[in-house]
Design a protein around this motif. Structure first.
Motif, PDB file in Angstrom:
ATOM      1  N   LEU A 253     -52.719  68.405  17.752  1.00 49.90           N
ATOM      2  CA  LEU A 253     -51.513  67.632  18.001  1.00 49.90           C
ATOM      3  C   LEU A 253     -51.700  66.736  19.222  1.00 49.90           C
ATOM      4  CD1 LEU A 253     -47.995  69.125  17.465  1.00 49.90           C
ATOM      5  CD2 LEU A 253     -48.364  67.347  19.141  1.00 49.90           C
ATOM      6  N   ASP A 254     -52.409  67.216  20.235  1.00 51.15           N
ATOM      7  CA  ASP A 254     -52.714  66.383  21.400  1.00 51.15           C
ATOM      8  C   ASP A 254     -53.507  65.145  20.994  1.00 51.15           C
ATOM      9  OD1 ASP A 254     -51.433  67.906  23.343  1.00 51.15           O
ATOM     10  OD2 ASP A 254     -53.181  69.169  23.696  1.00 51.15           O
TER      11      ASP A 254
ATOM     12  N   ALA B 199     -52.417  61.220  21.565  1.00 55.24           N
ATOM     13  CA  ALA B 199     -53.307  60.287  22.259  1.00 55.24           C
ATOM     14  C   ALA B 199     -53.643  59.087  21.378  1.00 55.24           C
ATOM     15  CB  ALA B 199     -54.587  61.001  22.685  1.00 55.24           C
ATOM     16  N   ALA B 200     -53.877  59.338  20.088  1.00 58.78           N
ATOM     17  CA  ALA B 200     -54.237  58.245  19.175  1.00 58.78           C
ATOM     18  C   ALA B 200     -53.100  57.245  19.021  1.00 58.78           C
ATOM     19  CB  ALA B 200     -54.621  58.817  17.816  1.00 58.78           C
ATOM     20  N   ILE B 201     -51.873  57.738  18.916  1.00 59.06           N
ATOM     21  CA  ILE B 201     -50.730  56.824  18.800  1.00 59.06           C
ATOM     22  C   ILE B 201     -50.634  55.946  20.041  1.00 59.06           C
ATOM     23  CG2 ILE B 201     -48.204  56.705  18.694  1.00 59.06           C
ATOM     24  CD1 ILE B 201     -48.299  59.249  16.961  1.00 59.06           C
ATOM     25  N   GLY B 202     -50.842  56.542  21.218  1.00 61.15           N
ATOM     26  CA  GLY B 202     -50.826  55.759  22.450  1.00 61.15           C
ATOM     27  C   GLY B 202     -51.932  54.724  22.476  1.00 61.15           C
ATOM     28  N   ASP B 203     -53.147  55.113  22.064  1.00 63.67           N
ATOM     29  CA  ASP B 203     -54.274  54.182  22.028  1.00 63.67           C
ATOM     30  C   ASP B 203     -54.001  53.007  21.087  1.00 63.67           C
ATOM     31  OD1 ASP B 203     -55.745  55.708  23.782  1.00 63.67           O
ATOM     32  OD2 ASP B 203     -57.050  56.582  22.250  1.00 63.67           O
ATOM     33  N   ILE B 204     -53.523  53.333  19.880  1.00 67.04           N
ATOM     34  CA  ILE B 204     -53.299  52.288  18.883  1.00 67.04           C
ATOM     35  C   ILE B 204     -52.165  51.368  19.333  1.00 67.04           C
ATOM     36  CG2 ILE B 204     -52.630  51.852  16.484  1.00 67.04           C
ATOM     37  CD1 ILE B 204     -54.041  54.542  15.803  1.00 67.04           C
ATOM     38  N   GLY B 205     -51.155  51.937  19.991  1.00 70.02           N
ATOM     39  CA  GLY B 205     -50.091  51.106  20.540  1.00 70.02           C
ATOM     40  C   GLY B 205     -50.625  50.107  21.561  1.00 70.02           C
ATOM     41  N   LEU B 206     -51.520  50.573  22.442  1.00 74.54           N
ATOM     42  CA  LEU B 206     -52.121  49.669  23.431  1.00 74.54           C
ATOM     43  C   LEU B 206     -52.985  48.605  22.761  1.00 74.54           C
ATOM     44  CD1 LEU B 206     -53.222  52.105  26.290  1.00 74.54           C
ATOM     45  CD2 LEU B 206     -51.480  50.326  26.435  1.00 74.54           C
ATOM     46  N   ALA B 207     -53.791  49.029  21.791  1.00 75.33           N
ATOM     47  CA  ALA B 207     -54.729  48.110  21.155  1.00 75.33           C
ATOM     48  C   ALA B 207     -54.051  47.044  20.316  1.00 75.33           C
ATOM     49  CB  ALA B 207     -55.719  48.901  20.294  1.00 75.33           C
TER      50      ALA B 207
ATOM     51  N   ALA C  81     -45.162  52.794  20.804  1.00 73.05           N
ATOM     52  CA  ALA C  81     -46.003  53.993  20.753  1.00 73.05           C
ATOM     53  C   ALA C  81     -45.433  55.089  21.635  1.00 73.05           C
ATOM     54  CB  ALA C  81     -47.430  53.650  21.186  1.00 73.05           C
ATOM     55  N   ARG C  82     -44.931  54.707  22.811  1.00 76.09           N
ATOM     56  CA  ARG C  82     -44.372  55.702  23.724  1.00 76.09           C
ATOM     57  C   ARG C  82     -43.152  56.383  23.109  1.00 76.09           C
ATOM     58  NH1 ARG C  82     -42.327  54.527  29.919  1.00 76.09           N
ATOM     59  NH2 ARG C  82     -41.569  56.612  30.353  1.00 76.09           N
ATOM     60  N   ARG C  83     -42.353  55.619  22.379  1.00 74.15           N
ATOM     61  CA  ARG C  83     -41.186  56.234  21.725  1.00 74.15           C
ATOM     62  C   ARG C  83     -41.623  57.244  20.669  1.00 74.15           C
ATOM     63  NH1 ARG C  83     -39.475  50.564  21.577  1.00 74.15           N
ATOM     64  NH2 ARG C  83     -38.051  50.192  23.316  1.00 74.15           N
ATOM     65  N   LEU C  84     -42.654  56.901  19.909  1.00 71.71           N
ATOM     66  CA  LEU C  84     -43.152  57.814  18.879  1.00 71.71           C
ATOM     67  C   LEU C  84     -43.703  59.094  19.494  1.00 71.71           C
ATOM     68  CD1 LEU C  84     -45.046  55.331  16.507  1.00 71.71           C
ATOM     69  CD2 LEU C  84     -42.790  56.362  16.136  1.00 71.71           C
ATOM     70  N   THR C  85     -44.508  58.958  20.551  1.00 71.03           N
ATOM     71  CA  THR C  85     -45.098  60.148  21.160  1.00 71.03           C
ATOM     72  C   THR C  85     -44.034  60.987  21.866  1.00 71.03           C
ATOM     73  OG1 THR C  85     -45.695  58.885  23.151  1.00 71.03           O
ATOM     74  CG2 THR C  85     -47.356  59.063  21.430  1.00 71.03           C
ATOM     75  N   ALA C  86     -43.018  60.334  22.448  1.00 69.57           N
ATOM     76  CA  ALA C  86     -41.932  61.093  23.088  1.00 69.57           C
ATOM     77  C   ALA C  86     -41.182  61.925  22.063  1.00 69.57           C
ATOM     78  CB  ALA C  86     -40.974  60.140  23.796  1.00 69.57           C
ATOM     79  N   ALA C  87     -40.981  61.390  20.858  1.00 70.13           N
ATOM     80  CA  ALA C  87     -40.289  62.140  19.807  1.00 70.13           C
ATOM     81  C   ALA C  87     -41.101  63.362  19.387  1.00 70.13           C
ATOM     82  CB  ALA C  87     -40.031  61.230  18.601  1.00 70.13           C
ATOM     83  N   ILE C  88     -42.417  63.200  19.294  1.00 69.17           N
ATOM     84  CA  ILE C  88     -43.277  64.332  18.937  1.00 69.17           C
ATOM     85  C   ILE C  88     -43.215  65.406  20.015  1.00 69.17           C
ATOM     86  CG2 ILE C  88     -45.669  65.068  18.578  1.00 69.17           C
ATOM     87  CD1 ILE C  88     -46.194  62.302  17.332  1.00 69.17           C
TER      88      ILE C  88
ATOM     89  N   GLY D 236     -50.522  61.568  11.791  1.00 67.73           N
ATOM     90  CA  GLY D 236     -49.616  60.441  11.929  1.00 67.73           C
ATOM     91  C   GLY D 236     -48.373  60.808  12.713  1.00 67.73           C
ATOM     92  N   PRO D 237     -47.433  59.891  12.843  1.00 65.98           N
ATOM     93  CA  PRO D 237     -46.241  60.126  13.673  1.00 65.98           C
ATOM     94  C   PRO D 237     -45.288  61.161  13.104  1.00 65.98           C
ATOM     95  CG  PRO D 237     -46.095  58.017  12.534  1.00 65.98           C
ATOM     96  CD  PRO D 237     -47.486  58.521  12.314  1.00 65.98           C
ATOM     97  N   GLN D 238     -45.497  61.575  11.858  1.00 68.44           N
ATOM     98  CA  GLN D 238     -44.634  62.582  11.246  1.00 68.44           C
ATOM     99  C   GLN D 238     -45.055  63.998  11.625  1.00 68.44           C
ATOM    100  OE1 GLN D 238     -47.418  61.512   9.836  1.00 68.44           O
ATOM    101  NE2 GLN D 238     -48.168  63.600   9.564  1.00 68.44           N
ATOM    102  N   ILE D 239     -46.065  64.135  12.483  1.00 71.29           N
ATOM    103  CA  ILE D 239     -46.646  65.442  12.754  1.00 71.29           C
ATOM    104  C   ILE D 239     -45.654  66.380  13.439  1.00 71.29           C
ATOM    105  CG2 ILE D 239     -47.639  64.967  15.034  1.00 71.29           C
ATOM    106  CD1 ILE D 239     -49.382  66.722  12.061  1.00 71.29           C
ATOM    107  N   GLY D 240     -44.706  65.840  14.197  1.00 68.26           N
ATOM    108  CA  GLY D 240     -43.685  66.691  14.807  1.00 68.26           C
ATOM    109  C   GLY D 240     -42.818  67.349  13.755  1.00 68.26           C
ATOM    110  N   ARG D 241     -42.451  66.597  12.729  1.00 70.89           N
ATOM    111  CA  ARG D 241     -41.671  67.157  11.633  1.00 70.89           C
ATOM    112  C   ARG D 241     -42.480  68.198  10.855  1.00 70.89           C
ATOM    113  NH1 ARG D 241     -40.792  62.725   9.275  1.00 70.89           N
ATOM    114  NH2 ARG D 241     -42.269  62.891   7.558  1.00 70.89           N
ATOM    115  N   ALA D 242     -43.780  67.931  10.673  1.00 68.77           N
ATOM    116  CA  ALA D 242     -44.648  68.886   9.990  1.00 68.77           C
ATOM    117  C   ALA D 242     -44.732  70.200  10.765  1.00 68.77           C
ATOM    118  CB  ALA D 242     -46.040  68.285   9.802  1.00 68.77           C
TER     119      ALA D 242
END
Length: 295
Positions: A137-138, A142-150, A157-164, A275-281
């Motif tokens: 999960l870590d 991290a990947a969502i943050g990286d892809i958001g920056l790139a 990206a920060r909103r997605l990771t904060a939700a997770i 993916g960003p749905q991992i928190g729900r999973a």
């Protein structure tokens, strides 16, 4: 000094202070999300799980995802218009050809993509290549943050990771006094998963313990060993085709504690997608392992 000059100095000082506050907020713990526009500065360098860092020189206009996780992340970041989909079920030269024809300036690939295919695609397109880490999960955060920056979408990206992370903390709080349950995961034909996989990590976060351990051998898990371990819960992946009825009809599994008690469930397909749905999973895995602990 004239009034206009004084006003200009004050405006410059205010802008500088605002920039300092923005960077302080992102560097120190959890702060309120900035609501103003953020100017993305390129070039950007992110590591991912590839052998070398990914350097993106300017905001990418054509992005090719390879794998379900990258597709979901790009969609959640609001990049649908800049995403060029290819048939990523292909491998080898056919996949490279699809990517070359898409003319990307950024390729975002899942970690199970063949490195040779990615190297060929990089050579054919001169695109930047980011390989998504996905063993925990870590890694997904991290990947969502990286892809958001790139891609120039760091706030999204920060909103997605904060939700997770919010879901993660809620799960930890709910399960603080729950017992650890033992689990076997059937990935088809009684093969299983590593505790170092994404699904294995979710099970661990949900206060479960996969009996197969970190390095199960390929092929069917030894039935004799499975009966000795006698897990509390029997999970099956969506692709396994396994059913409780099958387990109850087979001599090797019908006496397992989990099978006798009906502690059997199909793991949500999203639980293996980085993916960003991992928190729900994660929440779904918790409901399966601890049905009485979830409010």
């Amino acid at each position: 000094m004239g009034a206009l000059a004084v006003g200009g100095v004050r405006a410059a000082l205010f802008a500088g202070a605002a920039l300092v506050l923005l960077f302080a907020g992102t560097a120190c713990g959890e702060r309120a999300e900035p609501t103003g526009a953020l100017v993305q500065v390129f070039p950007v360098t992110v590591q991912g799980s590839g052998e070398r860092p990914t350097v993106v020189s300017s905001a990418p206009r054509r992005i090719v995802p390879v794998g379900a996780g990258p597709r979901q992340i790009l969609k959640a970041l609001g990049l649908k218009r800049r995403t060029v989909t290819v048939n990523d079920t292909l491998v080898g030269l056919p996949l490279v050809g699809e990517i070359r024809r898409a003319k990307p300036d950024l390729i975002v690939a899942s970690s199970d993509t063949d490195p040779l295919d990615l190297a060929r695609a990089r050579t054919a397109t001169h695109a930047a290549v980011y390989v998504e880490p996905s063993s925990s999960l870590d890694d997904v955060v991290a990947a969502i943050g990286d892809i958001g920056l790139a891609t120039g979408r760091p706030l999204q990206a920060r909103r997605l990771t904060a939700a997770i992370e919010t879901k993660r903390r809620a799960v930890a709080a709910e399960l603080s006094s729950a017992p650890v349950v033992t689990v076997f995961v059937d990935d088809g034909d009684f093969s299983t998963i590593s505790t170092r996989s994404l699904l294995g990590g979710l099970i661990d976060e949900a206060r479960g313990r996969s009996v197969a351990g970190p390095s199960p051998e390929q092929g069917p898990f030894p039935m004799r060993r499975l009966r000795q371990l006698d897990p509390d819960v029997y999970l099956a992946t969506a692709e396994s085709g396994r059913t409780l009825r099958q387990l109850r009809s087979q001599a090797g599994t019908k006496h397992l504690r989990a099978v006798r008690a009906g502690r059997f469930a199909i793991v949500p397909a999203d639980a293996s997608v980085a993916g960003p749905q991992i928190g729900r999973a994660l929440e779904e895995v918790v409901r399966i392992l601890h049905p009485d602990a979830v409010r």
